[in-house]
Design a protein around this motif. Structure first.
Motif, PDB file in Angstrom:
ATOM      1  N   LYS A  56       0.817  -1.214   0.000  1.00  0.00           N
ATOM      2  CA  LYS A  56       0.000   0.000   0.000  1.00  0.00           C
ATOM      3  C   LYS A  56       0.855   1.270   0.000  1.00  0.00           C
ATOM      4  O   LYS A  56       0.508   2.265  -0.630  1.00  0.00           O
ATOM      5  CB  LYS A  56      -0.924  -0.013   1.226  1.00  0.00           C
ATOM      6  CG  LYS A  56      -1.839   1.167   1.322  1.00  0.00           C
ATOM      7  CD  LYS A  56      -2.888   1.136   0.245  1.00  0.00           C
ATOM      8  CE  LYS A  56      -3.889   2.255   0.431  1.00  0.00           C
ATOM      9  NZ  LYS A  56      -4.749   2.396  -0.717  1.00  0.00           N
ATOM     10  N   LEU A  57       1.965   1.226   0.705  1.00  0.00           N
ATOM     11  CA  LEU A  57       2.786   2.422   0.887  1.00  0.00           C
ATOM     12  C   LEU A  57       3.880   2.573  -0.163  1.00  0.00           C
ATOM     13  O   LEU A  57       4.568   3.595  -0.202  1.00  0.00           O
ATOM     14  CB  LEU A  57       3.400   2.418   2.285  1.00  0.00           C
ATOM     15  CG  LEU A  57       2.395   2.424   3.433  1.00  0.00           C
ATOM     16  CD1 LEU A  57       3.108   2.198   4.763  1.00  0.00           C
ATOM     17  CD2 LEU A  57       1.589   3.702   3.447  1.00  0.00           C
ATOM     18  N   ASN A  58       4.031   1.610  -1.028  1.00  0.00           N
ATOM     19  CA  ASN A  58       5.101   1.624  -2.023  1.00  0.00           C
ATOM     20  C   ASN A  58       5.176   2.887  -2.864  1.00  0.00           C
ATOM     21  O   ASN A  58       6.279   3.298  -3.241  1.00  0.00           O
ATOM     22  CB  ASN A  58       5.004   0.380  -2.898  1.00  0.00           C
ATOM     23  CG  ASN A  58       6.209   0.241  -3.784  1.00  0.00           C
ATOM     24  OD1 ASN A  58       6.183   0.670  -4.923  1.00  0.00           O
ATOM     25  ND2 ASN A  58       7.260  -0.327  -3.231  1.00  0.00           N
ATOM     26  N   PRO A  59       4.068   3.569  -3.197  1.00  0.00           N
ATOM     27  CA  PRO A  59       4.186   4.813  -3.968  1.00  0.00           C
ATOM     28  C   PRO A  59       5.049   5.888  -3.300  1.00  0.00           C
ATOM     29  O   PRO A  59       5.521   6.807  -3.974  1.00  0.00           O
ATOM     30  CB  PRO A  59       2.738   5.283  -4.123  1.00  0.00           C
ATOM     31  CG  PRO A  59       1.946   4.012  -4.091  1.00  0.00           C
ATOM     32  CD  PRO A  59       2.668   3.148  -3.082  1.00  0.00           C
ATOM     33  N   ILE A  60       5.272   5.779  -2.018  1.00  0.00           N
ATOM     34  CA  ILE A  60       6.148   6.745  -1.335  1.00  0.00           C
ATOM     35  C   ILE A  60       7.542   6.706  -1.942  1.00  0.00           C
ATOM     36  O   ILE A  60       8.176   7.743  -2.124  1.00  0.00           O
ATOM     37  CB  ILE A  60       6.201   6.467   0.188  1.00  0.00           C
ATOM     38  CG1 ILE A  60       4.834   6.702   0.829  1.00  0.00           C
ATOM     39  CG2 ILE A  60       7.285   7.317   0.863  1.00  0.00           C
ATOM     40  CD1 ILE A  60       4.757   6.268   2.287  1.00  0.00           C
ATOM     41  N   GLU A  61       8.004   5.517  -2.301  1.00  0.00           N
ATOM     42  CA  GLU A  61       9.366   5.371  -2.824  1.00  0.00           C
ATOM     43  C   GLU A  61       9.590   6.202  -4.085  1.00  0.00           C
ATOM     44  O   GLU A  61      10.636   6.829  -4.247  1.00  0.00           O
ATOM     45  CB  GLU A  61       9.671   3.900  -3.109  1.00  0.00           C
ATOM     46  CG  GLU A  61      11.084   3.674  -3.578  1.00  0.00           C
ATOM     47  CD  GLU A  61      11.417   2.219  -3.786  1.00  0.00           C
ATOM     48  OE1 GLU A  61      12.613   1.901  -3.800  1.00  0.00           O
ATOM     49  OE2 GLU A  61      10.496   1.389  -3.941  1.00  0.00           O
ATOM     50  N   ARG A  62       8.625   6.227  -4.973  1.00  0.00           N
ATOM     51  CA  ARG A  62       8.782   6.991  -6.222  1.00  0.00           C
ATOM     52  C   ARG A  62       8.832   8.491  -5.959  1.00  0.00           C
ATOM     53  O   ARG A  62       9.536   9.225  -6.645  1.00  0.00           O
ATOM     54  CB  ARG A  62       7.637   6.666  -7.181  1.00  0.00           C
ATOM     55  CG  ARG A  62       7.655   7.505  -8.424  1.00  0.00           C
ATOM     56  CD  ARG A  62       7.670   6.695  -9.658  1.00  0.00           C
ATOM     57  NE  ARG A  62       7.937   7.528 -10.817  1.00  0.00           N
ATOM     58  CZ  ARG A  62       7.283   7.440 -11.945  1.00  0.00           C
ATOM     59  NH1 ARG A  62       6.332   6.550 -12.078  1.00  0.00           N
ATOM     60  NH2 ARG A  62       7.590   8.210 -12.956  1.00  0.00           N
ATOM     61  N   GLY A  63       8.090   8.944  -4.956  1.00  0.00           N
ATOM     62  CA  GLY A  63       8.023  10.372  -4.682  1.00  0.00           C
ATOM     63  C   GLY A  63       9.169  10.922  -3.869  1.00  0.00           C
ATOM     64  O   GLY A  63       9.537  12.084  -4.015  1.00  0.00           O
ATOM     65  N   SER A  64       9.749  10.063  -3.008  1.00  0.00           N
ATOM     66  CA  SER A  64      10.837  10.539  -2.151  1.00  0.00           C
ATOM     67  C   SER A  64      11.589   9.352  -1.565  1.00  0.00           C
ATOM     68  O   SER A  64      11.061   8.631  -0.720  1.00  0.00           O
ATOM     69  CB  SER A  64      10.292  11.410  -1.014  1.00  0.00           C
ATOM     70  OG  SER A  64      11.306  11.696  -0.082  1.00  0.00           O
ATOM     71  N   LYS A  65      12.807   9.173  -2.019  1.00  0.00           N
ATOM     72  CA  LYS A  65      13.632   8.057  -1.496  1.00  0.00           C
ATOM     73  C   LYS A  65      13.876   8.222   0.001  1.00  0.00           C
ATOM     74  O   LYS A  65      13.834   7.257   0.747  1.00  0.00           O
ATOM     75  CB  LYS A  65      14.973   7.981  -2.239  1.00  0.00           C
ATOM     76  CG  LYS A  65      14.848   7.764  -3.711  1.00  0.00           C
ATOM     77  CD  LYS A  65      14.303   6.402  -4.046  1.00  0.00           C
ATOM     78  CE  LYS A  65      14.308   6.229  -5.561  1.00  0.00           C
ATOM     79  NZ  LYS A  65      13.446   5.176  -6.013  1.00  0.00           N
ATOM     80  N   ALA A  66      14.122   9.444   0.448  1.00  0.00           N
ATOM     81  CA  ALA A  66      14.383   9.685   1.872  1.00  0.00           C
ATOM     82  C   ALA A  66      13.149   9.358   2.711  1.00  0.00           C
ATOM     83  O   ALA A  66      13.256   8.736   3.776  1.00  0.00           O
ATOM     84  CB  ALA A  66      14.811  11.130   2.099  1.00  0.00           C
ATOM     85  N   LEU A  67      11.978   9.745   2.236  1.00  0.00           N
ATOM     86  CA  LEU A  67      10.740   9.449   2.951  1.00  0.00           C
ATOM     87  C   LEU A  67      10.461   7.949   2.958  1.00  0.00           C
ATOM     88  O   LEU A  67       9.956   7.404   3.937  1.00  0.00           O
ATOM     89  CB  LEU A  67       9.582  10.215   2.306  1.00  0.00           C
ATOM     90  CG  LEU A  67       8.400  10.563   3.173  1.00  0.00           C
ATOM     91  CD1 LEU A  67       8.810  11.279   4.448  1.00  0.00           C
ATOM     92  CD2 LEU A  67       7.414  11.409   2.383  1.00  0.00           C
ATOM     93  N   TRP A  68      10.814   7.259   1.871  1.00  0.00           N
ATOM     94  CA  TRP A  68      10.644   5.806   1.807  1.00  0.00           C
ATOM     95  C   TRP A  68      11.543   5.115   2.833  1.00  0.00           C
ATOM     96  O   TRP A  68      11.121   4.198   3.525  1.00  0.00           O
ATOM     97  CB  TRP A  68      10.934   5.306   0.401  1.00  0.00           C
ATOM     98  CG  TRP A  68      10.798   3.825   0.243  1.00  0.00           C
ATOM     99  CD1 TRP A  68      11.773   2.947  -0.133  1.00  0.00           C
ATOM    100  CD2 TRP A  68       9.611   3.030   0.440  1.00  0.00           C
ATOM    101  NE1 TRP A  68      11.265   1.677  -0.178  1.00  0.00           N
ATOM    102  CE2 TRP A  68       9.943   1.692   0.169  1.00  0.00           C
ATOM    103  CE3 TRP A  68       8.310   3.331   0.829  1.00  0.00           C
ATOM    104  CZ2 TRP A  68       9.027   0.647   0.273  1.00  0.00           C
ATOM    105  CZ3 TRP A  68       7.391   2.293   0.932  1.00  0.00           C
ATOM    106  CH2 TRP A  68       7.752   0.970   0.654  1.00  0.00           C
ATOM    107  N   GLU A  69      12.780   5.568   2.952  1.00  0.00           N
ATOM    108  CA  GLU A  69      13.688   4.981   3.949  1.00  0.00           C
ATOM    109  C   GLU A  69      13.146   5.184   5.363  1.00  0.00           C
ATOM    110  O   GLU A  69      13.216   4.280   6.197  1.00  0.00           O
ATOM    111  CB  GLU A  69      15.095   5.584   3.817  1.00  0.00           C
ATOM    112  CG  GLU A  69      15.803   5.187   2.541  1.00  0.00           C
ATOM    113  CD  GLU A  69      15.996   3.685   2.398  1.00  0.00           C
ATOM    114  OE1 GLU A  69      16.306   3.017   3.411  1.00  0.00           O
ATOM    115  OE2 GLU A  69      15.832   3.176   1.277  1.00  0.00           O
ATOM    116  N   LEU A  70      12.606   6.358   5.636  1.00  0.00           N
ATOM    117  CA  LEU A  70      12.008   6.625   6.946  1.00  0.00           C
ATOM    118  C   LEU A  70      10.788   5.729   7.161  1.00  0.00           C
ATOM    119  O   LEU A  70      10.609   5.163   8.241  1.00  0.00           O
ATOM    120  CB  LEU A  70      11.623   8.103   7.065  1.00  0.00           C
ATOM    121  CG  LEU A  70      11.058   8.553   8.407  1.00  0.00           C
ATOM    122  CD1 LEU A  70      12.033   8.273   9.552  1.00  0.00           C
ATOM    123  CD2 LEU A  70      10.694  10.031   8.343  1.00  0.00           C
ATOM    124  N   THR A  71       9.965   5.575   6.133  1.00  0.00           N
ATOM    125  CA  THR A  71       8.798   4.697   6.210  1.00  0.00           C
ATOM    126  C   THR A  71       9.223   3.280   6.561  1.00  0.00           C
ATOM    127  O   THR A  71       8.648   2.650   7.461  1.00  0.00           O
ATOM    128  CB  THR A  71       8.025   4.703   4.873  1.00  0.00           C
ATOM    129  OG1 THR A  71       7.549   6.021   4.619  1.00  0.00           O
ATOM    130  CG2 THR A  71       6.863   3.729   4.886  1.00  0.00           C
TER     131      THR A  71
END
Length: 102
Positions: A56-71
């Protein structure tokens, strides 16, 4: 002519710009932040698995690598503390490969 608000909404829903992907990342990150600071919150209440959250949260990775790492760090922390669970083996998708073959 569309209003600026409607144009932004269309861009958010259907566009292909970097801004759209960043906005989607922020939109998906809000529940991460809330559930993390509430010890799993509604994810724990409704038994949402770690694997379901990754999908569900995978779209975060495309928008922001830093935010994906925090997620990912928040999800792993919730998993290790027992606030969310991993999907039971019987519900995991079956594959034709053993771990040794991968």
């Amino acid at each position: 002519m569309l209003s600026p608000c409607i144009r932004f909404w269309y861009e958010f829903e259907y566009g292909d710009s970097e801004e759209r992907y960043f906005a989607k990342a922020i939109d998906r990150f809000a529940p991460v932040l809330m559930n993390y600071h509430n010890f799993g919150g509604t994810w724990k209440k409704y038994h949402v698995s770690y694997e379901e959250l990754l999908l569900k949260l995978n779209p975060i990775e495309r928008g922001s690598k830093a935010l994906w790492e925090l997620t990912l760090s928040y999800l792993v922390d919730l998993l290790h503390k027992g606030h969310i669970k991993s999907m039971p083996d019987e519900f995991r998708p079956k594959t034709n490969h053993s771990q040794e073959e991968i």
